[in-house]
Motif scaffolding. Structure first.
Motif, mmCIF file in Angstrom:
data_model
loop_
_atom_site.group_PDB
_atom_site.id
_atom_site.type_symbol
_atom_site.label_atom_id
_atom_site.label_comp_id
_atom_site.label_asym_id
_atom_site.label_seq_id
_atom_site.Cartn_x
_atom_site.Cartn_y
_atom_site.Cartn_z
ATOM 1 N N MET A 112 0.728 -1.155 -0.030
ATOM 2 C CA MET A 112 -0.059 0.075 -0.019
ATOM 3 C C MET A 112 1.114 1.257 0.017
ATOM 4 S SD MET A 112 -3.297 -1.282 0.419
ATOM 5 C CE MET A 112 -3.782 0.434 0.037
ATOM 6 N N VAL A 113 1.859 1.313 0.858
ATOM 7 C CA VAL A 113 2.916 2.361 0.740
ATOM 8 C C VAL A 113 3.442 2.705 -0.456
ATOM 9 C CG1 VAL A 113 4.888 3.400 2.192
ATOM 10 C CG2 VAL A 113 3.223 2.174 3.469
ATOM 11 N N ASP A 114 3.890 1.643 -0.910
ATOM 12 C CA ASP A 114 4.774 1.666 -2.242
ATOM 13 C C ASP A 114 3.807 2.203 -3.539
ATOM 14 O OD1 ASP A 114 6.801 -1.112 -1.927
ATOM 15 O OD2 ASP A 114 7.243 1.048 -1.228
ATOM 16 N N SER A 115 2.365 2.120 -3.330
ATOM 17 C CA SER A 115 1.433 2.296 -4.178
ATOM 18 C C SER A 115 1.246 3.818 -4.085
ATOM 19 C CB SER A 115 0.025 1.661 -4.315
ATOM 20 O OG SER A 115 -0.591 2.148 -3.017
ATOM 21 N N ASP A 116 1.311 4.510 -2.902
ATOM 22 C CA ASP A 116 0.935 5.945 -2.807
ATOM 23 C C ASP A 116 1.826 6.271 -1.473
ATOM 24 O OD1 ASP A 116 -2.070 7.854 -3.341
ATOM 25 O OD2 ASP A 116 0.064 8.407 -2.661
ATOM 26 N N PRO A 117 2.803 6.763 -1.311
ATOM 27 C CA PRO A 117 3.480 6.955 0.013
ATOM 28 C C PRO A 117 2.792 8.347 0.623
ATOM 29 C CG PRO A 117 5.248 6.830 -1.636
ATOM 30 C CD PRO A 117 3.665 6.781 -2.408
ATOM 31 N N GLU A 118 2.090 9.189 -0.151
ATOM 32 C CA GLU A 118 1.549 10.153 0.457
ATOM 33 C C GLU A 118 0.246 9.720 1.247
ATOM 34 O OE1 GLU A 118 2.830 13.378 0.124
ATOM 35 O OE2 GLU A 118 4.625 12.124 -0.446
ATOM 36 N N GLN A 119 -0.422 8.692 0.738
ATOM 37 C CA GLN A 119 -1.770 8.485 1.049
ATOM 38 C C GLN A 119 -1.712 7.319 2.291
ATOM 39 O OE1 GLN A 119 -4.235 9.787 -0.302
ATOM 40 N NE2 GLN A 119 -6.099 8.265 0.394
ATOM 41 N N PHE A 120 -0.669 6.524 2.234
ATOM 42 C CA PHE A 120 -0.617 5.279 3.212
ATOM 43 C C PHE A 120 0.616 5.391 3.993
ATOM 44 C CE2 PHE A 120 -4.516 4.072 1.369
ATOM 45 C CZ PHE A 120 -4.373 4.073 0.087
ATOM 46 N N GLY A 121 0.467 4.947 5.166
ATOM 47 C CA GLY A 121 1.661 4.437 6.043
ATOM 48 C C GLY A 121 1.682 3.353 6.504
ATOM 49 N N ALA A 122 2.608 2.513 7.032
ATOM 50 C CA ALA A 122 2.636 1.329 7.779
ATOM 51 C C ALA A 122 3.765 1.311 8.781
ATOM 52 C CB ALA A 122 2.822 0.225 6.744
ATOM 53 N N ILE A 123 3.459 0.819 9.873
ATOM 54 C CA ILE A 123 4.448 0.477 10.823
ATOM 55 C C ILE A 123 4.167 -0.932 11.821
ATOM 56 C CG2 ILE A 123 4.595 2.867 11.470
ATOM 57 C CD1 ILE A 123 2.747 1.936 14.161
ATOM 58 N N ILE A 124 5.321 -1.542 11.919
ATOM 59 C CA ILE A 124 5.287 -2.513 13.141
ATOM 60 C C ILE A 124 5.063 -1.907 14.482
ATOM 61 C CG2 ILE A 124 6.177 -4.793 13.882
ATOM 62 C CD1 ILE A 124 8.001 -4.965 11.231
ATOM 63 N N PRO A 125 3.839 -2.352 14.956
ATOM 64 C CA PRO A 125 3.678 -1.474 16.150
ATOM 65 C C PRO A 125 4.114 -2.244 17.543
ATOM 66 C CG PRO A 125 1.535 -1.928 15.207
ATOM 67 C CD PRO A 125 2.593 -3.037 14.367
ATOM 68 N N GLU A 126 4.133 -1.423 18.612
ATOM 69 C CA GLU A 126 4.513 -2.142 19.689
ATOM 70 C C GLU A 126 3.381 -3.061 20.246
ATOM 71 O OE1 GLU A 126 6.786 1.640 21.790
ATOM 72 O OE2 GLU A 126 5.198 0.602 22.997
ATOM 73 N N VAL A 127 3.940 -4.082 20.699
ATOM 74 C CA VAL A 127 2.737 -5.160 21.521
ATOM 75 C C VAL A 127 2.710 -4.777 22.934
ATOM 76 C CG1 VAL A 127 2.263 -7.431 21.701
ATOM 77 C CG2 VAL A 127 3.460 -6.717 19.364
ATOM 78 N N ALA A 128 1.559 -4.645 23.276
ATOM 79 C CA ALA A 128 1.280 -4.176 24.681
ATOM 80 C C ALA A 128 1.784 -5.655 25.615
ATOM 81 C CB ALA A 128 0.161 -3.939 25.011
ATOM 82 N N GLY A 129 2.371 -5.260 26.639
ATOM 83 C CA GLY A 129 2.733 -6.207 27.499
ATOM 84 C C GLY A 129 3.909 -6.993 27.130
ATOM 85 N N ALA A 130 4.814 -6.385 26.266
ATOM 86 C CA ALA A 130 6.006 -7.200 25.902
ATOM 87 C C ALA A 130 7.290 -6.438 25.706
ATOM 88 C CB ALA A 130 6.028 -7.671 24.174
ATOM 89 N N ASP A 131 7.373 -5.610 27.091
ATOM 90 C CA ASP A 131 8.452 -4.702 27.149
ATOM 91 C C ASP A 131 8.812 -3.909 25.829
ATOM 92 O OD1 ASP A 131 9.786 -7.524 28.719
ATOM 93 O OD2 ASP A 131 8.797 -5.949 29.649
ATOM 94 N N GLY A 132 8.006 -3.415 25.395
ATOM 95 C CA GLY A 132 8.296 -2.300 24.227
ATOM 96 C C GLY A 132 8.696 -2.878 22.764
#
Lengths: 291, 366, 298
Positions: free
Chosen positions: B249-269
């Motif tokens: 998605m990001v590659d298709s339109d970097p202005e429109q879409f973002g993606a992250i690998i988020p923090e998992v709660a309860g896993a020390d950050g």
């Protein structure tokens, strides 16, 4: 100007007599036309949307499209062509066999008398079993047969034809049976009384009157086979692939406008074929207007 | 009308011919024990771009080396596995020789002993798997060929419009402004279980399901393509996705879409979860073991995996393949996290409970 | 045709029923390729599930069928399935009959309309579903138009729920039903309607009292086809119905493919088939009542 004169005139011309109504359309007339119109638009909408979307430039199908391009049409995976051909052959076989089995059966059912209901339920039974169940059970069954006889069925055309016929025949019956019920029995009694054999009567008297429903039944059987995903999904192999299953497998992974391009092409081809068919067969015959 | 009768006879005759021809060709199925060196080799793979990538990389090299063609049975691993279960129950030849598996499928097939352990073919190909971390999910079976994470993919302009900051953890998916406009994977998908794990805050899968039940979703998707289409059309503004899709998605339109690998709660950050891997496994009782092994060596090669990643977005498991990928295109450096900053899903623990969890998920979200 | 008598005309006798033999090919096909596999599959419902794809035939049990009867979750699924089927049937007939009627009486436009109906039905089911997903989406054209016209403030939830599932399934089966009904309506002679008008009936009365009853068998047949189709479809309701629309076909697929619990999926299948059989028998009895048959053969 009597209706009788008009009707005579028109049948001389060879056209079906038109409904003669008073020139003023009543509310119900308008209402029914409006509903029919809504229905036609309803039928067309998704096809129209998908055609429009296939011309969009983005890698995802977006409506309204942000541009105009033909690139998806030029880069269609040739595997789709093979798959489409397979689908057509498969559907043709299915339709042919289903009609051969289903039309006489419908007629026999219509003349059965007592107990016709139960028999009809039995005949229609495959339609009532969810296709996914039919897919699983056919797969298991075919594997069993292959193991005992050595004849391959899974991943072959013959296996698919058999499985498709099982579900297509009830549709043929569903199309032909109601019309068969409405046939005038005295017609073939008369023919029989004049010395015709049963078989002859069937082919020369009954079948022509059923023509419209038979054509409808053929179209159903073809459609059911052509469009099927749940059953075929279990029975395709590495060298036998149908168009809808290929589309399905591809959409499970990714929606690209390429899929819509394939669909648009299929729609266009179908349109052309159907137009040719109706020109040749003629809507008179398709509608089954009796002579 | 004689036409009609003759049409019927022609049909019947042709049908008989069809069946007879089937009998004829059925006679020469190879007996087990002898190795089939003629092929074609049958491979089970995801459809669309995945198969395209395989064709362009491993299959091409394989055919060049052996002269044997490759045919595909396309579908999700579970679809292909369903055919394998059916044929194995009858003792018949499997429908594929090699198939792509994900964690649940490999674990289930392995438990049923329907896969060939690596020890039985490692000697057939030199140096197979030497580039790949051999800590396998399922001891003795094929190691991962690519790893994948779950990302949070979102609509940048919409987030700005709603006054939401760029997301950093999975809780951001639960923002009330996003009500009715988020998509999450169904439990039957490969990312379904990892996603539940991600939001469970370390308190177990049932807790995760309860939390998900509180979310007002637009869709609980079974097809990633479906989710991507919804996102591209603006129907959804945030989704939990496989990382390959997120980057797509990001590659298709970097202005429109973002993606992250988020923090998992309860896993020390730590971020993640490191959801799982894809594997290729050889199916038991295949008459083409040698050819299958050869194919494996091609598909696990670094060059193949780097090219595959570039085409599909799935990150290779082999560190040397990763290096190759980054050297080809630097953008991947930011997308591949260091392994020890990530949280893995414990598949050995999850898989035995899949049936119960599926049931629970259906009941609470249905 | 040869005859042993020399009168040339046979005495018209009514044989028991010579047409019964026409059903033989059908029932051979059905038995070998449908009933046998079906029974084999249903058999697994009565045995224990040992693991994905493994059925322990030594261990008989009724637990799976029992679960369906007892567990309120499954009862809900059964209920949802029946409601879904009825909704699809009703709306398909409500839309389908007017279309069929107009096509049957269309004259000039008949060809084009039939072409439209057939061509739209050939669009792959997947593509139709994608089309609806776009159309019914929260940011899709329908919602946008509604918002622009000021009829709603928030986008309506038209997809990923029962509404979407019904819309998609009606759309999928409608062409079939229309094609089925057109010959049936054509069998009702226009002269009947004219006669009614000549006797002073209003159009509405003509529709209600003349056309509909004469089409009754066709309507029942079409309705049953629509119901059966709805009961068998899982692609459309799965993709358009969302998580909350859990109907038997979807659950069956899940059990057969994902959890690979053959006994459970077989038990659910049996339930589904029983439902459909009951509805079909009721429907056929209604449609085939002697009164209806007598009226139509005139």
């Amino acid at each position: 100007m009597s209706d009788l004169d008009t009707r005579t005139l028109m049948s001389v011309n060879g056209r079906a007599p038109r409904a003669r109504r008073s020139t003023k359309l009543s509310f119900s007339d308008i209402a029914i036309r409006v509903v029919a119109g809504i229905g036609i638009v309803f039928l067309l909408l998704p096809t129209v949307i998908s055609i429009i979307v296939s011309f969009g430039p983005g890698q995802f199908p977006v409506f309204p499209p942000q541009g105009w391009t033909l690139k998806w049409f030029t880069s269609i995976d040739p595997g789709y062509g093979d798959a489409a051909l397979t689908s057509v052959i498969l559907a043709a076989w299915t339709a042919a066999i289903s009609i051969t089995v289903g039309v006489p059966a419908s007629f026999g059912l219509a003349r059965w008398g007592r107990g016709a209901n139960v028999l009809q339920t039995l005949a229609r039974a495959p339609m009532q079993v969810p296709y996914v169940v039919i897919g699983v059970m056919m797969l298991q069954f075919f594997v069993l047969i292959t193991k005992t006889t050595g004849v391959p069925f899974v991943g072959t055309m013959q296996g698919l034809v058999i499985a498709h016929c099982v579900v297509a025949v009830p549709y043929v019956i569903g199309a032909v049976y109601p019309t068969a019920c409405l046939l005038n029995t005295s017609l073939d009694d008369a023919a029989y009384g004049l010395g015709a054999s049963r078989l002859y009567t069937f082919f020369r008297v009954v079948l022509p009157s059923l023509k419209g429903s038979i054509v409808a039944g053929t179209v159903f059987a073809f459609l059911v086979s052509f469009d099927d995903v749940p059953i075929t999904l279990f029975l395709v192999g590495s060298n036998v692939q149908t168009l809808p299953v290929k589309l399905f497998a591809d959409t499970e992974f990714s929606f690209t406008p390429e899929l819509f391009a394939v669909s648009t092409l299929a729609t266009v081809v179908t349109c052309v074929l159907v137009l040719i068919l109706t020109k040749r067969v003629g809507t008179q015959r398709m509608s089954g207007a009796s002579s | 009308m004689a036409k009609r009768r003759s049409l019927a006879f022609v049909t019947l005759a042709a049908s008989a011919a069809l069946l007879l021809s089937a009998c004829a060709s059925g006679g020469d199925s190879s007996d087990s024990g002898s190795q089939d060196t003629e092929g074609p080799l049958r491979v089970g793979a995801y459809g669309s771009t995945w198969t395209e990538a395989v064709k362009a990389t491993a299959a091409k090299a394989f055919t060049e080396e052996t002269g044997v063609e490759v045919e595909y049975v396309e579908g999700n691993p579970s679809d292909v596995a369903a055919q394998i279960y059916a044929t194995s129950a009858q003792g018949a030849e499997p429908p594929v020789d090699v198939l792509t598996t994900d964690d649940p499928t490999q674990t289930q097939l392995a438990q049923r002993e329907l896969l060939v352990p690596v020890s039985e073919y490692a000697d057939k190909v030199e140096g197979l798997f030497e580039n790949v971390p051999t800590e396998a999910n399922n001891e003795g079976y094929a190691p991962p060929v690519c790893d994948w994470y779950i990302t949070l993919t979102y609509n940048k302009p919409k987030f700005a419009e709603l006054g939401l900051p760029e997301p950093t953890s999975w809780d951001d998916l639960f923002a009330s402004e996003l009500a009715g406009r988020v998509a999450i994977p169904d439990i039957t998908t490969a990312m379904g279980l990892p996603f539940i794990f991600a939001v469970s805050d370390g308190e177990g899968m049932s807790a995760g399901i309860d939390k998900i039940a509180t979310l007002d979703t637009y869709s609980v998707y079974t097809s990633s393509g479906d989710m991507q289409s919804d996102m591209a059309n603006g129907n959804i503004w945030a989704a939990a996705t496989v990382d390959g899709r997120g980057w797509g998605m990001v590659d298709s339109d970097p202005e429109q879409f973002g993606a992250i690998i988020p923090e998992v709660a309860g896993a020390d950050g730590k971020i993640g979860p490191r959801a799982g891997s894809c594997y290729y496994d050889i199916v038991k009782d295949t008459p083409r073991l040698d050819l299958a092994a050869k194919f494996m060596s091609h598909i696990y090669a670094d060059e193949t995996q780097a090219e595959f990643a570039a085409q599909t977005g799935y990150i290779p498991s082999s560190p040397s393949a990763i290096d190759l990928l980054i050297s080809k295109d630097g953008k991947w450096a930011d997308r591949i996290p260091e392994i020890d900053t990530t949280v893995p899903v414990n598949w050995q623990e999850v898989v035995p409970n899949i049936a119960d969890l599926t049931d629970e998920f259906n009941r609470k979200l249905g | 045709m040869s005859s042993t008598r020399d009168t040339g005309i046979r005495a018209p006798r009514k044989p028991r029923n010579p047409f019964r033999v026409y059903l033989v090919p059908l029932f051979i096909l059905q038995f070998a390729t449908f009933l046998v596999p079906l029974v084999l599959f249903f058999r697994t419902a009565f045995f224990k599930n040992e693991g994905p794809g493994l059925v322990d035939y030594g261990h008989a049990t009724l637990e799976y069928l029992g679960l369906i009867f007892v567990d309120p979750y499954f009862q809900q699924v059964v209920l949802d399935t029946i409601i879904f089927g009825l909704l699809v049937t009703v709306f398909t007939l409500l839309l389908g009959f007017p279309i069929a009627y107009c096509i049957a009486r269309a004259g000039r436009f008949k060809e084009s309309l039939l072409v439209i109906v057939i061509v739209t039905s050939f669009t792959s089911v997947i593509i139709k579903v994608l089309g609806w997903k776009i159309l019914l989406g929260a940011s899709g054209p329908i919602n946008s138009i509604l918002q622009v016209l000021g009829l709603v403030d928030e986008p309506l939830r038209l997809v990923n729920n029962l509404f979407g599932a019904v819309v998609g399934t009606v759309h999928a089966v409608l062409p079939l039903i229309v094609l089925l009904l057109v010959p049936v309506v054509e069998r009702v002679p226009v002269q009947l309607e004219e006669a009614a008008a000549g006797l002073g009936a209003r159009r509405l009365t003509t529709y209600w009292r003349v056309v509909l009853p004469a089409s009754r068998i066709g309507l029942v047949s079409g309705g049953l086809v629509a119901f059966a189709y709805a009961m068998g479809s899982f692609t459309t309701p799965a993709l358009l119905g969302g998580k909350t629309t859990l109907i038997l076909p979807i659950l069956i697929r899940q059990e057969a493919m994902t959890t690979v619990n053959y006994p459970m999926s077989a038990a659910l299948s049996i339930t589904l088939v029983v439902i459909v059989a009951i509805v079909t028998v009721i429907g056929l009895s209604v449609g085939n009542s002697r009164r209806a048959r007598v009226r139509e053969s005139k």
